[in-house]
Write a protein that holds these residues in place. Structure first.
Motif, PDB file in Angstrom:
ATOM      1  N   ALA A 148      42.899  32.276  39.550  1.00 37.67           N
ATOM      2  CA  ALA A 148      42.547  32.562  40.937  1.00 37.67           C
ATOM      3  C   ALA A 148      41.978  31.331  41.630  1.00 37.67           C
ATOM      4  N   ALA A 149      41.167  30.560  40.906  1.00 35.39           N
ATOM      5  CA  ALA A 149      40.574  29.366  41.498  1.00 35.39           C
ATOM      6  C   ALA A 149      41.642  28.324  41.823  1.00 35.39           C
ATOM      7  N   VAL A 150      42.595  28.129  40.930  1.00 38.08           N
ATOM      8  CA  VAL A 150      43.646  27.129  41.165  1.00 38.08           C
ATOM      9  C   VAL A 150      44.539  27.550  42.331  1.00 38.08           C
ATOM     10  N   ILE A 151      44.943  28.821  42.343  1.00 41.11           N
ATOM     11  CA  ILE A 151      45.786  29.289  43.457  1.00 41.11           C
ATOM     12  C   ILE A 151      44.989  29.293  44.757  1.00 41.11           C
ATOM     13  N   GLY A 152      43.745  29.727  44.692  1.00 41.82           N
ATOM     14  CA  GLY A 152      42.930  29.811  45.896  1.00 41.82           C
ATOM     15  C   GLY A 152      42.642  28.470  46.533  1.00 41.82           C
ATOM     16  N   ALA A 153      42.705  27.401  45.761  1.00 42.46           N
ATOM     17  CA  ALA A 153      42.463  26.066  46.320  1.00 42.46           C
ATOM     18  C   ALA A 153      43.635  25.561  47.147  1.00 42.46           C
ATOM     19  N   HIS A 154      44.766  26.261  47.127  1.00 39.62           N
ATOM     20  CA  HIS A 154      45.957  25.832  47.857  1.00 39.62           C
ATOM     21  C   HIS A 154      46.393  26.865  48.893  1.00 39.62           C
ATOM     22  N   MET A 155      45.456  27.617  49.424  1.00 37.63           N
ATOM     23  CA  MET A 155      45.766  28.681  50.371  1.00 37.63           C
ATOM     24  C   MET A 155      45.412  28.312  51.803  1.00 37.63           C
ATOM     25  N   GLY A 156      45.286  27.024  52.091  1.00 41.18           N
ATOM     26  CA  GLY A 156      44.824  26.606  53.412  1.00 41.18           C
ATOM     27  C   GLY A 156      45.676  27.083  54.560  1.00 41.18           C
ATOM     28  N   SER A 157      46.987  27.156  54.393  1.00 39.65           N
ATOM     29  CA  SER A 157      47.879  27.532  55.489  1.00 39.65           C
ATOM     30  C   SER A 157      48.325  28.988  55.421  1.00 39.65           C
ATOM     31  N   VAL A 158      47.728  29.773  54.515  1.00 42.01           N
ATOM     32  CA  VAL A 158      48.121  31.171  54.335  1.00 42.01           C
ATOM     33  C   VAL A 158      47.164  32.064  55.120  1.00 42.01           C
ATOM     34  N   PRO A 159      47.674  33.105  55.795  1.00 44.37           N
ATOM     35  CA  PRO A 159      46.780  34.016  56.532  1.00 44.37           C
ATOM     36  C   PRO A 159      45.703  34.614  55.625  1.00 44.37           C
ATOM     37  N   ALA A 160      44.551  34.892  56.217  1.00 41.62           N
ATOM     38  CA  ALA A 160      43.350  35.254  55.462  1.00 41.62           C
ATOM     39  C   ALA A 160      43.529  36.403  54.462  1.00 41.62           C
ATOM     40  N   PRO A 161      44.069  37.572  54.840  1.00 41.77           N
ATOM     41  CA  PRO A 161      44.144  38.621  53.814  1.00 41.77           C
ATOM     42  C   PRO A 161      45.041  38.227  52.645  1.00 41.77           C
ATOM     43  N   LEU A 162      46.179  37.615  52.953  1.00 43.66           N
ATOM     44  CA  LEU A 162      47.115  37.212  51.908  1.00 43.66           C
ATOM     45  C   LEU A 162      46.551  36.075  51.071  1.00 43.66           C
ATOM     46  N   ALA A 163      45.734  35.225  51.675  1.00 41.95           N
ATOM     47  CA  ALA A 163      45.157  34.087  50.957  1.00 41.95           C
ATOM     48  C   ALA A 163      44.227  34.541  49.840  1.00 41.95           C
ATOM     49  N   ALA A 164      43.629  35.705  49.963  1.00 40.51           N
ATOM     50  CA  ALA A 164      42.793  36.247  48.891  1.00 40.51           C
ATOM     51  C   ALA A 164      43.608  37.109  47.934  1.00 40.51           C
ATOM     52  N   LEU A 165      44.619  37.804  48.450  1.00 40.13           N
ATOM     53  CA  LEU A 165      45.409  38.696  47.610  1.00 40.13           C
ATOM     54  C   LEU A 165      46.268  37.929  46.606  1.00 40.13           C
ATOM     55  N   LEU A 166      46.832  36.801  47.014  1.00 43.58           N
ATOM     56  CA  LEU A 166      47.685  36.032  46.102  1.00 43.58           C
ATOM     57  C   LEU A 166      46.911  35.514  44.886  1.00 43.58           C
ATOM     58  N   PRO A 167      45.733  34.914  45.057  1.00 45.99           N
ATOM     59  CA  PRO A 167      44.961  34.520  43.861  1.00 45.99           C
ATOM     60  C   PRO A 167      44.575  35.699  42.978  1.00 45.99           C
ATOM     61  N   LEU A 168      44.236  36.832  43.595  1.00 46.52           N
ATOM     62  CA  LEU A 168      43.889  38.004  42.795  1.00 46.52           C
ATOM     63  C   LEU A 168      45.101  38.521  42.024  1.00 46.52           C
ATOM     64  N   ALA A 169      46.281  38.469  42.644  1.00 42.07           N
ATOM     65  CA  ALA A 169      47.494  38.872  41.938  1.00 42.07           C
ATOM     66  C   ALA A 169      47.764  37.935  40.762  1.00 42.07           C
ATOM     67  N   GLY A 170      47.551  36.641  40.978  1.00 42.57           N
ATOM     68  CA  GLY A 170      47.692  35.701  39.870  1.00 42.57           C
ATOM     69  C   GLY A 170      46.715  35.981  38.752  1.00 42.57           C
ATOM     70  N   ALA A 171      45.486  36.366  39.111  1.00 44.93           N
ATOM     71  CA  ALA A 171      44.480  36.694  38.093  1.00 44.93           C
ATOM     72  C   ALA A 171      44.893  37.929  37.294  1.00 44.93           C
ATOM     73  N   LEU A 172      45.491  38.909  37.962  1.00 44.76           N
ATOM     74  CA  LEU A 172      45.985  40.096  37.259  1.00 44.76           C
ATOM     75  C   LEU A 172      47.007  39.711  36.184  1.00 44.76           C
ATOM     76  N   VAL A 173      47.971  38.906  36.603  1.00 48.79           N
ATOM     77  CA  VAL A 173      49.034  38.509  35.676  1.00 48.79           C
ATOM     78  C   VAL A 173      48.451  37.712  34.511  1.00 48.79           C
ATOM     79  N   ALA A 174      47.543  36.797  34.818  1.00 51.81           N
ATOM     80  CA  ALA A 174      46.939  35.971  33.769  1.00 51.81           C
ATOM     81  C   ALA A 174      46.171  36.827  32.773  1.00 51.81           C
ATOM     82  N   GLY A 175      45.421  37.797  33.273  1.00 52.67           N
ATOM     83  CA  GLY A 175      44.672  38.669  32.375  1.00 52.67           C
ATOM     84  C   GLY A 175      45.571  39.462  31.451  1.00 52.67           C
ATOM     85  N   VAL A 176      46.685  39.947  31.977  1.00 59.73           N
ATOM     86  CA  VAL A 176      47.638  40.694  31.159  1.00 59.73           C
ATOM     87  C   VAL A 176      48.259  39.795  30.096  1.00 59.73           C
ATOM     88  N   LEU A 177      48.603  38.560  30.467  1.00 54.80           N
ATOM     89  CA  LEU A 177      49.229  37.646  29.512  1.00 54.80           C
ATOM     90  C   LEU A 177      48.297  37.338  28.344  1.00 54.80           C
TER      91      LEU A 177
END
Length: 374
Positions: free
Chosen positions: A118-147
């Protein structure tokens, strides 16, 4: 000749169950659960008082100060709830698996890798709209936790490899992988310690009451807790979880999907743990750094066992440990409190929570007749 009058059918005298009696039974069960949960806490407080008295301190005065530093003012409530938020995720993750009789200790690893992702993805969300900018890192965290949980889950479900050993080992793998990845690929320039770049402002989980630390991660954790309660009580798979966890041999004999339950339990615990790490990265730390987790995964295990997997008990347990963490960090500014006392209290609660849960199960197995296991 006059026919005999027809006698009315007798009215059943057995009382019909009503909703109120069901509610009373639920309330009684909840009260019994809270009583069981209070035992390890009271033992820990008693032992802590003995340690304090032996070192020349006044236990009542110190406990009163701890209580004040945890709940005395709105700012202290904020600190307590912020400290309780990651514990809410890890406790739900542990309880989710344990209800199926799957004793994972790998939530810590999922929490770490989820937070890093989430931290790595969240550091590259500068041009992404606010709700999606938080949802994408959280989605990445979900996948990482499952893996992180995938290999132990497959080993346990397919080949019956002990999940305690595999998940414990994967904690070390996850911690080492996270530290190496930061140093090799994601190290922020100019930082003396191993840390990623800060997440962009639009990717942060906003504070609920600025400038406090409590953020939307707490709301997400409570929603997850409610979803856990509904899943266990209102879904067919949740019923199978409870049946497999309570009587695995009977579940196999009845043809329940034990392999599916085990697989979902471990993967679900990893998913929830990864989401907790992502929420912690976006809401509190705002990056990944050394010491990202203060053993949140292991503390979550203790909370789940204290609560006996009850949603209300999990919420109260997370609040208790959050209060100890928040108060212990500040109370030393006012009194000469040994810093190790908080560790003693938390560790004692953990030990007796595990003992209270495991010993009765062990005794029940010892009382089983020899032929029952056949």
């Amino acid at each position: 000749m006059t026919a005999a009058p027809v006698q009315p059918a007798p009215v059943p005298t057995t009382p019909v169950p009503v909703r109120g009696s069901a509610l009373r039974r639920s309330a009684s069960a909840a009260a019994a659960g809270l009583g069981h949960a209070a035992v390890p806490v009271l033992i820990a407080l008693t032992l802590g008082a003995v340690v304090l008295a032996a070192t020349g301190n006044d236990p009542l005065a110190i406990y009163a100060r701890l209580l004040e530093e945890a709940f005395g003012t709105p700012s202290r409530w904020d600190a307590t709830l912020a400290a309780a938020t990651p514990l809410l995720f890890t406790a739900v993750a542990a309880a989710f698996a344990y209800r199926a009789g799957v004793f994972t200790v790998g939530v810590e690893g999922s929490f770490l890798i989820g937070g890093l992702t989430a931290a790595v993805i969240g550091a590259h969300m500068g041009s992404v709209p606010a709700p999606l900018a938080a949802l994408l890192p959280l989605a990445g965290a979900l996948v990482a936790g499952v893996l992180v949980a995938a290999v132990p889950a497959v080993l346990r479900a397919v080949w019956s490899v002990d999940e305690v050993v595999t998940t414990l080992m994967f904690n070390f793998i996850a911690a080492g992988l996270a530290a190496w990845s930061v140093q090799a690929f994601f190290q922020e320039r100019g930082q003396a310690n191993s840390a990623t770049a800060y997440v962009t402002e639009n990717a942060e989980l906003a504070a609920l009451a600025p400038p406090g630390q409590v953020n939307w991660g707490l709301v997400l954790g409570l929603a997850l807790l409610a979803a856990y309660a509904l899943f266990m009580r209102r879904t067919a798979l949740g019923f199978e979880f409870r049946a497999v966890g309570a009587a695995p041999r009977f579940a196999v004999a009845q043809g329940l999907r034990t392999r599916t339950v085990v697989l979902v339990a471990l993967l679900g615990a990893g998913l929830i743990g990864g989401l907790g790490g992502g929420a912690h990265a976006l809401g509190i730390v705002h990056r990944y750094t050394g010491g990202f987790s203060a053993s949140f995964g292991f503390t979550g295990i203790a909370i789940a066992l204290i609560a006996r997997f009850s949603p209300v008990g999990i919420a109260l347990g997370a609040l208790l440990f959050g209060a100890l963490s928040a108060a212990g960090a500040t109370v030393q500014l006012f009194i000469d409190l040994p810093v190790q006392l908080i560790d003693i209290l938390q560790g004692t609660v953990m030990v007796f929570a595990v003992a209270q849960f495991a010993v009765p199960r062990f005794l029940r197995r010892r009382r089983e007749p020899t032929g029952a296991a056949a």
